[in-house]
Write a protein that holds these residues in place. Sequence first.
Motif, short mmCIF file in Angstrom:
data_model
loop_
_atom_site.label_atom_id
_atom_site.label_comp_id
_atom_site.label_asym_id
_atom_site.label_seq_id
_atom_site.Cartn_x
_atom_site.Cartn_y
_atom_site.Cartn_z
N ILE A 151 1.25 -1.09 0.09
CA ILE A 151 -0.24 -0.10 0.16
C ILE A 151 0.79 0.88 -0.06
CG2 ILE A 151 -1.22 1.66 1.58
CD1 ILE A 151 -3.23 -1.30 2.29
N ALA A 152 1.72 1.44 1.06
CA ALA A 152 2.74 2.26 1.23
C ALA A 152 3.62 2.56 -0.39
CB ALA A 152 4.60 2.26 1.55
N ARG A 153 4.08 1.71 -0.76
CA ARG A 153 5.00 1.63 -2.37
C ARG A 153 3.19 2.69 -3.28
NH1 ARG A 153 5.43 -4.10 -4.89
NH2 ARG A 153 3.53 -4.11 -5.14
N ALA A 154 2.08 1.75 -3.71
CA ALA A 154 0.97 2.20 -4.53
C ALA A 154 1.27 4.27 -4.25
CB ALA A 154 -0.20 1.84 -4.10
N LEU A 155 0.97 4.17 -2.82
CA LEU A 155 1.06 5.77 -2.58
C LEU A 155 2.18 6.53 -2.94
CD1 LEU A 155 -0.54 4.98 0.71
CD2 LEU A 155 -2.18 5.48 -1.20
N ALA A 156 3.08 5.86 -2.74
CA ALA A 156 4.20 6.70 -2.94
C ALA A 156 4.33 7.46 -4.36
CB ALA A 156 5.61 5.74 -2.84
N HIS A 157 3.28 7.69 -5.30
CA HIS A 157 3.69 7.40 -6.57
C HIS A 157 2.88 8.66 -6.11
CE1 HIS A 157 5.94 4.74 -8.98
NE2 HIS A 157 4.84 3.38 -7.89
N ILE A 161 -5.83 7.57 -7.85
CA ILE A 161 -7.21 6.30 -7.76
C ILE A 161 -6.48 5.54 -7.07
CG2 ILE A 161 -8.31 5.21 -8.61
CD1 ILE A 161 -8.82 7.39 -10.81
N LEU A 162 -6.41 3.97 -5.93
CA LEU A 162 -6.27 3.37 -5.66
C LEU A 162 -6.71 2.35 -5.47
CD1 LEU A 162 -3.46 2.48 -4.28
CD2 LEU A 162 -4.83 2.32 -1.56
N LEU A 163 -6.40 0.90 -7.23
CA LEU A 163 -7.35 -0.25 -6.95
C LEU A 163 -6.99 -1.10 -6.05
CD1 LEU A 163 -6.66 -0.42 -11.28
CD2 LEU A 163 -8.27 1.32 -9.39
N SER A 164 -7.91 -1.97 -5.89
CA SER A 164 -7.21 -3.02 -4.73
C SER A 164 -8.00 -4.44 -4.88
CB SER A 164 -8.17 -2.38 -4.13
OG SER A 164 -7.83 -3.57 -2.93
N ASP A 165 -7.38 -4.87 -5.75
CA ASP A 165 -7.19 -6.67 -6.35
C ASP A 165 -7.49 -7.63 -5.18
OD1 ASP A 165 -8.13 -9.24 -7.84
OD2 ASP A 165 -6.01 -8.09 -9.27
N GLU A 166 -8.66 -7.78 -4.92
CA GLU A 166 -9.00 -8.53 -3.25
C GLU A 166 -7.53 -8.79 -2.33
OE1 GLU A 166 -11.01 -10.93 -3.08
OE2 GLU A 166 -12.00 -11.94 -5.00
N ILE A 186 -6.40 6.18 4.34
CA ILE A 186 -6.27 7.07 3.71
C ILE A 186 -7.37 7.44 2.75
CG2 ILE A 186 -5.36 6.26 0.91
CD1 ILE A 186 -3.83 3.93 2.59
N ASN A 187 -8.44 7.18 2.64
CA ASN A 187 -9.90 7.80 1.66
C ASN A 187 -9.89 9.06 2.50
OD1 ASN A 187 -13.10 7.45 1.72
ND2 ASN A 187 -12.10 7.98 -0.06
N GLN A 188 -10.02 8.66 4.19
CA GLN A 188 -10.69 10.33 4.18
C GLN A 188 -9.20 11.25 4.50
OE1 GLN A 188 -11.53 8.96 8.01
NE2 GLN A 188 -13.37 7.66 7.49
N GLU A 189 -7.83 10.92 5.16
CA GLU A 189 -6.85 11.40 5.07
C GLU A 189 -6.10 12.24 3.69
OE1 GLU A 189 -4.47 10.24 8.01
OE2 GLU A 189 -5.71 9.94 9.50
N LEU A 190 -6.36 11.60 2.85
CA LEU A 190 -5.58 11.62 1.63
C LEU A 190 -6.80 12.40 0.58
CD1 LEU A 190 -2.98 9.44 1.48
CD2 LEU A 190 -2.30 11.94 2.10
N GLY A 191 -7.77 11.62 0.27
CA GLY A 191 -8.89 12.16 -0.22
C GLY A 191 -9.17 11.54 -1.98
N ILE A 192 -8.25 10.23 -2.04
CA ILE A 192 -7.82 9.53 -2.70
C ILE A 192 -9.49 8.39 -3.10
CG2 ILE A 192 -6.73 6.95 -3.30
CD1 ILE A 192 -4.11 8.10 -1.88
N THR A 193 -9.69 8.26 -3.95
CA THR A 193 -10.99 7.38 -4.43
C THR A 193 -10.27 5.63 -4.62
OG1 THR A 193 -11.40 9.48 -5.93
CG2 THR A 193 -12.33 7.27 -6.08
N ILE A 194 -10.88 4.77 -4.76
CA ILE A 194 -10.66 3.64 -3.99
C ILE A 194 -11.66 2.69 -4.71
CG2 ILE A 194 -10.55 1.76 -2.15
CD1 ILE A 194 -9.16 3.95 -0.37
N PHE A 195 -11.43 2.21 -5.47
CA PHE A 195 -12.11 0.99 -6.48
C PHE A 195 -11.57 -0.43 -5.94
CE2 PHE A 195 -13.33 -1.33 -9.91
CZ PHE A 195 -14.71 -0.89 -10.33
N LEU A 196 -12.34 -1.51 -5.42
CA LEU A 196 -12.15 -2.02 -4.51
C LEU A 196 -13.30 -3.44 -5.41
CD1 LEU A 196 -13.67 -3.98 -2.13
CD2 LEU A 196 -12.73 -1.19 -0.98
#
Length: 337
Positions: A151-157, A161-166, A186-196
């Motif tokens: 998750i940290a690796r994905a956020l470092a970019h 949008i954050l995609l979560s595959d299972e 992450i959603n609340q503090e960073l405002g990132i849209t999450i699609f899971l």
Amino acid sequence: MIELRNVSKVYQQKKRQIEAVKEVNLNIEAGEIFGVVGYSGAGKSTLIRMINFLEPPTSGDILINDQNLRELNKKELLLTRRKIGMIFQGYNLLSTATVYENIAKPLKLEGVAKDVIAERVAKYLALVGLTDRKDNYPAQLSGGQRQRVAIARALAHEPEILLSDEATSALDPETTESILRLLMKINQELGITIFLITHEIEVVQKICDRVAVMEEGRIVEAGPVIDLFTRPKEETTKRFIGSNDSYGVPEDVLAAYKGTGRLVQLQFIGDEATEPVLSRVAKDFALSPNILSGTIGYLKEKRHGQLLVQFSGGEEADFLAAKDYIKSQGVLIEEVC
């Protein structure tokens, strides 16, 4: 934010065509957590991989911030993908690299300055609670810790949008709970849209704002989580949320109450879940509520209570008046039999 227009994916397997995704239309709003739930083979993984064009759709269009990915050249698509982070069930960490290196290497490949890399790695390791693990290797971490590194690796970019595959399906319940809390943070503090995507209805129940139910490549039902849990329309949705199981009451016990016309399902949402509705019914309507079974939980942050109740005593007019009163209190009531 994300729009899917008549998206389909067909695979050619020798002489046979496999329709993995069939004419899907979805709109995901900026800042929400949107879930897609379905059984294995429903087409969920194919769908999520099409959002960042890892799997280009056979037909239809995918738009990110009104930009049609089909119309982008390779360089433009690469830049767009950097705004879309992705986490996987299998973590996909480099076993010979430390936690720090696993997060830093993709940034190095993008040409990010060394001091910026150091700043981002520190920032997102702190966010996922692994600052003290930066020099460890993946083999030295638990499954939950490895997923936090991913998750940290994905956020470092610093994606939009954050995609979560299972992402939680390989984790134990306690670890799953902690990862879901992290995704909400992450959603609340960073405002990132999450699609899971998930096959675990509890994941949708705990963190999603809206959900789509997928079966055989199609979206069979979609809407706010609270609507699908309280008023499911399709049989697939009902099977997923367990609305037909009478809360585990044995059939021989249930049979004694069937045919009475007064066996009902009550659903309490939000503040209504704490109101003494049944005690008022017993007091004011000459009825005796017999609670056969029930559950109480949360749909994201809203309390959701469910009861299977049989009403005895009183006249039919009392029962009808009690039903009207229950509805007036914001409680959903449905006759079971």
